[in-house]
Design a protein around this motif. Structure first.
Motif, PDB file in Angstrom:
ATOM      1  N   GLN A   2       0.824  -1.199   0.000  1.00 63.13           N
ATOM      2  CA  GLN A   2       0.000   0.000   0.000  1.00 63.13           C
ATOM      3  C   GLN A   2       0.860   1.251   0.000  1.00 63.13           C
ATOM      4  O   GLN A   2       1.940   1.286   0.580  1.00 63.13           O
ATOM      5  N   SER A   4       0.917   5.261   1.049  1.00 57.68           N
ATOM      6  CA  SER A   4       0.308   6.351   1.811  1.00 57.68           C
ATOM      7  C   SER A   4       0.825   7.659   1.241  1.00 57.68           C
ATOM      8  O   SER A   4       2.043   7.864   1.154  1.00 57.68           O
ATOM      9  N   SER A  33      -2.881   0.157  -4.395  1.00 56.99           N
ATOM     10  CA  SER A  33      -3.674   0.273  -3.173  1.00 56.99           C
ATOM     11  C   SER A  33      -3.118   1.469  -2.404  1.00 56.99           C
ATOM     12  O   SER A  33      -1.910   1.571  -2.191  1.00 56.99           O
ATOM     13  N   TYR A  34      -3.997   2.382  -1.998  1.00 56.82           N
ATOM     14  CA  TYR A  34      -3.476   3.624  -1.438  1.00 56.82           C
ATOM     15  C   TYR A  34      -4.403   4.215  -0.377  1.00 56.82           C
ATOM     16  O   TYR A  34      -5.573   3.858  -0.264  1.00 56.82           O
ATOM     17  N   GLU A  35      -3.825   5.116   0.392  1.00 54.54           N
ATOM     18  CA  GLU A  35      -4.577   6.009   1.267  1.00 54.54           C
ATOM     19  C   GLU A  35      -4.031   7.411   1.061  1.00 54.54           C
ATOM     20  O   GLU A  35      -2.825   7.599   0.868  1.00 54.54           O
ATOM     21  N   GLN A  55     -13.646  12.914   1.342  1.00 52.32           N
ATOM     22  CA  GLN A  55     -13.651  11.672   2.116  1.00 52.32           C
ATOM     23  C   GLN A  55     -14.996  10.963   2.018  1.00 52.32           C
ATOM     24  O   GLN A  55     -15.068   9.729   1.991  1.00 52.32           O
ATOM     25  N   ASN A  58     -14.775   9.318  -1.389  1.00 53.76           N
ATOM     26  CA  ASN A  58     -13.656   8.399  -1.599  1.00 53.76           C
ATOM     27  C   ASN A  58     -13.171   7.893  -0.242  1.00 53.76           C
ATOM     28  O   ASN A  58     -12.530   8.636   0.508  1.00 53.76           O
ATOM     29  N   ASN A  60     -10.769   6.156   0.541  1.00 55.90           N
ATOM     30  CA  ASN A  60      -9.311   6.140   0.668  1.00 55.90           C
ATOM     31  C   ASN A  60      -8.768   7.465   1.206  1.00 55.90           C
ATOM     32  O   ASN A  60      -7.596   7.554   1.575  1.00 55.90           O
ATOM     33  N   LYS A  62      -8.295  10.360   3.895  1.00 57.80           N
ATOM     34  CA  LYS A  62      -8.312  10.574   5.340  1.00 57.80           C
ATOM     35  C   LYS A  62      -7.881  12.009   5.620  1.00 57.80           C
ATOM     36  O   LYS A  62      -7.195  12.633   4.804  1.00 57.80           O
TER      37      LYS A  62
END
Length: 317
Positions: A2, A4, A33-35, A55, A58, A60, A62
């Motif tokens: 992932q 970030s 895959s991400y945040e 947010q 989506n 993902n 934050k």
């Protein structure tokens, strides 16, 4: 694995929707895959409302909102603590950093095993007087002080292995010198990648003369901490002892010369206070004692220090 993406920001409401759309397009194109972590550093515009709306659309996304403006370093520190990705990307929110650089940065960290990769804006669109020239001075001084051969320490676009950002605390205005902080911890595989620099599209630069002077002061602080941060007595104690001994032996020389004059030549000696060297020696002894005490107090503070809050979070999503 992932990713970030940590983005500290201050009053960037105009750029956030476009930046979010651009990042999402890159992530989906590469099946990452991400945040996406936005850290609102006490904005006075609608930045937080926009982050909350993003947010809601989506998952993902934050967000962290500070109670007031604490600075970019504190924003990065909060984002690093929240980040869960194996690779962490940092970038600015003003659209001057291109998300298109993320895949190459990710590859350098995951496949070439760099601990940290710093972007290098070879061609800049900033004012030469306000930012380009100061940046060159910063980078020259940072290279000479740290021994890290990077051309652009202050570039906001960087990539890290998770273990790097979990091992450092970014305080004050040390975000410029994260590569140096990483090196001081023990991470040596630090790389650099030329990246595209975009002209500012919205708002005005946050760079001012105070950041220019503070940057150099922070660099001096960082040099001191890297050399003597854990043992201040090694610097202050050594300097204090050296100055005290100079003063002591100078005073002893004055006293012995007066005694020699009286007992050998049988002449009446003038008062030692009539000799300017006496006052210089006395001042040197006092300064030496003070430096030694400063080193001792520094050691005591380190032994008993408690971690204080660097920032206060108002909201988190």
């Amino acid at each position: 694995m992932q990713i970030s993406i940590v983005i500290p920001l201050l009053n960037e409401a105009d750029s956030l929707p476009e930046l979010h759309k651009w990042i999402v397009a890159v992530m989906e194109k590469n099946n990452y895959s991400y945040e996406l972590i936005f850290v609102d550093d006490g904005s006075s515009d609608a930045s937080w409302e926009i982050i909350a709306n993003l947010q809601a659309k989506n998952p993902n996304v934050k967000g962290i909102k500070f109670l007031k403006n604490f600075g970019k370093s504190q924003g990065l520190n909060a984002g690093f603590k929240k980040a869960k990705g194996d690779v962490i990307i940092t970038m600015d929110a003003d659209l001057q950093d291109s998300p298109e650089e993320i895949p190459d940065l990710y590859t350098m960290v995951t496949q070439q095993n760099y601990d940290l990769v710093s972007g290098w804006k070879k061609k800049r669109y900033d004012s030469k007087i306000r930012k380009n020239i100061p940046s060159k001075l910063f980078n020259w001084a940072a290279r000479k002080t740290s021994g890290i051969e990077l051309n652009d320490f202050n570039c906001g676009l960087k990539a890290y292995q998770q273990k790097v950002i979990k091992s450092i605390d970014v305080t004050g205005e040390m975000h410029r010198y994260i590569p140096i902080l990483a090196k001081n911890v023990g991470f040596k595989n630090i790389g650099e990648k030329p990246v595209q620099h975009q002209a500012r599209k919205y708002g005005e630069t946050k760079f001012g003369i105070d950041r220019f002077t503070n940057g150099f002061l922070d660099l001096i602080t960082l040099w001191f901490l890297s050399k003597f941060g854990k043992r201040p007595m090694h610097l202050f104690g050594l300097m204090g002892t050296f100055m005290f001994l100079i003063g002591f032996f100078s005073t002893a020389y004055i006293g012995i010369s007066k005694l020699f004059t009286v007992f050998y030549y049988h002449q009446k000696a003038s008062l030692v206070t009539n000799n300017p060297l006496f006052y210089i020696a006395l001042t040197t002894m006092i300064l030496g004692t003070q430096l030694f005490i400063a080193g001792f107090i520094g050691e005591m503070i380190l032994k008993n220090k408690k971690t204080s809050n660097l920032y206060y979070i108002e909201k988190e999503i």
